[in-house]
Scaffold this motif. Structure first.
Motif, mmCIF file in Angstrom:
data_model
loop_
_atom_site.group_PDB
_atom_site.id
_atom_site.type_symbol
_atom_site.label_atom_id
_atom_site.label_comp_id
_atom_site.label_asym_id
_atom_site.label_seq_id
_atom_site.Cartn_x
_atom_site.Cartn_y
_atom_site.Cartn_z
ATOM 1 N N ARG A 1 0.966 -1.170 0.187
ATOM 2 C CA ARG A 1 -0.409 -0.029 -0.329
ATOM 3 C C ARG A 1 0.928 0.757 -0.207
ATOM 4 N N ALA A 2 0.513 1.680 -1.242
ATOM 5 C CA ALA A 2 1.982 2.946 -0.854
ATOM 6 C C ALA A 2 1.096 4.044 -2.511
ATOM 7 N N SER A 3 1.996 4.653 -2.409
ATOM 8 C CA SER A 3 1.120 5.981 -3.529
ATOM 9 C C SER A 3 2.627 6.333 -4.230
ATOM 10 N N LEU A 4 2.462 6.504 -5.140
ATOM 11 C CA LEU A 4 4.206 6.643 -6.090
ATOM 12 C C LEU A 4 3.781 6.953 -7.828
ATOM 13 N N GLU A 5 4.068 8.488 -7.271
ATOM 14 C CA GLU A 5 4.190 9.861 -8.504
ATOM 15 C C GLU A 5 5.227 10.018 -9.556
ATOM 16 N N LEU A 6 4.338 10.308 -11.105
ATOM 17 C CA LEU A 6 5.670 10.675 -11.727
ATOM 18 C C LEU A 6 5.454 12.067 -12.109
ATOM 19 N N LYS A 7 6.011 13.459 -11.922
ATOM 20 C CA LYS A 7 5.921 14.347 -12.189
ATOM 21 C C LYS A 7 7.362 14.454 -13.557
ATOM 22 N N VAL A 8 7.187 14.556 -14.547
ATOM 23 C CA VAL A 8 8.038 15.392 -15.826
ATOM 24 C C VAL A 8 7.623 17.282 -16.241
ATOM 25 N N ALA A 9 8.695 17.639 -16.424
ATOM 26 C CA ALA A 9 8.808 18.998 -16.983
ATOM 27 C C ALA A 9 9.911 19.410 -17.340
ATOM 28 N N VAL B 1 12.737 14.894 -13.717
ATOM 29 C CA VAL B 1 12.245 13.906 -13.330
ATOM 30 C C VAL B 1 11.630 13.530 -11.986
ATOM 31 N N ARG B 2 10.627 14.258 -11.280
ATOM 32 C CA ARG B 2 10.170 14.295 -9.834
ATOM 33 C C ARG B 2 9.872 12.690 -10.041
ATOM 34 N N VAL B 3 10.363 12.245 -8.453
ATOM 35 C CA VAL B 3 9.354 10.676 -8.407
ATOM 36 C C VAL B 3 9.206 11.090 -6.482
ATOM 37 N N GLN B 4 7.767 10.676 -6.570
ATOM 38 C CA GLN B 4 7.462 10.837 -4.683
ATOM 39 C C GLN B 4 6.849 9.725 -4.576
ATOM 40 N N LEU B 5 7.456 8.829 -3.722
ATOM 41 C CA LEU B 5 7.260 7.546 -3.286
ATOM 42 C C LEU B 5 6.304 7.865 -1.681
ATOM 43 N N THR B 6 4.969 7.666 -1.621
ATOM 44 C CA THR B 6 4.456 8.063 -0.018
ATOM 45 C C THR B 6 3.813 6.435 0.505
ATOM 46 N N PRO B 7 4.638 6.427 1.445
ATOM 47 C CA PRO B 7 4.207 4.411 1.627
ATOM 48 C C PRO B 7 2.656 4.649 3.008
ATOM 49 N N HIS B 8 2.271 4.071 2.869
ATOM 50 C CA HIS B 8 1.288 3.930 3.483
ATOM 51 C C HIS B 8 0.821 2.093 4.437
ATOM 52 N N GLU B 9 2.118 1.666 4.432
ATOM 53 C CA GLU B 9 2.642 0.050 5.393
ATOM 54 C C GLU B 9 3.972 0.888 5.348
ATOM 55 N N PRO B 10 4.785 -0.321 6.435
ATOM 56 C CA PRO B 10 6.400 -0.568 6.291
ATOM 57 C C PRO B 10 6.788 -1.538 5.658
ATOM 58 N N PHE B 11 7.687 -0.586 4.954
ATOM 59 C CA PHE B 11 8.271 -2.095 3.782
ATOM 60 C C PHE B 11 9.732 -1.349 3.397
ATOM 61 N N GLN B 12 10.964 -2.317 3.040
ATOM 62 C CA GLN B 12 12.053 -2.064 2.534
ATOM 63 C C GLN B 12 11.898 -2.044 1.509
#
Length: 144
Positions: free
Chosen positions: A9-17, A29-40
């Motif tokens: 459970r995580a959100s992954l966004e990829l934005k390009v300018a 390229v901007r990458v944004q990773l937002t976890p909703h549970e812990p993981f490695q």
């Protein structure tokens, strides 16, 4: 036991300018990773990819697609980190987009495009990834 077959459970966004990306110019390229549970995170990377899709006629008046991908550059953005719920991790990568596409491998009609893809390999879960098309280089047919 089957946790490694599910996505975390995580959100992954990829934005390009800038968008659309200019051929021969720099692309951020901007990458944004937002976890909703812990993981490695075993490894996270961003790749610049050129795709070419050719179409072959079939016996029943249809077409079969053959897609080839060439990875033209890869940047590792994360390796061996612990992701915690609610803590957003942001990464930034700059690629130089070539002015000319690679030479065509096929003489058949094709769809060609530059894209970026980010992927994260995780311990105990399936990988997560996101793709964004930068530039469509498909030749435009001249109208009559």
């Amino acid at each position: 036991m089957f946790a490694r077959f599910r996505r975390p459970r995580a959100s992954l966004e990829l934005k390009v300018a800038p968008s659309p990306a200019p051929l021969g110019g720099a692309v951020t390229v901007r990458v944004q990773l937002t976890p909703h549970e812990p993981f490695q995170v075993r490894r996270g990377c961003v790749a610049l990819i050129f795709t070419e899709t050719c179409f072959s006629p079939t016996a029943l008046d249809g077409y079969h697609e053959h897609t080839t991908e060439w990875v033209c550059g890869t940047e590792v953005i994360a390796e061996g980190i612990s992701a915690q719920p609610g803590i957003c991790q942001e990464y930034r990568v700059v690629f130089q987009l070539p002015a000319e596409p690679p030479p065509r491998r096929e003489s058949r009609p094709a769809r060609m495009a530059w894209q970026v893809r980010t992927s994260f390999r995780l311990q105990g879960f399936r990988a997560i990834h996101q793709t964004h098309q930068l530039a469509d280089l498909t030749p435009k047919e001249s109208g009559v």
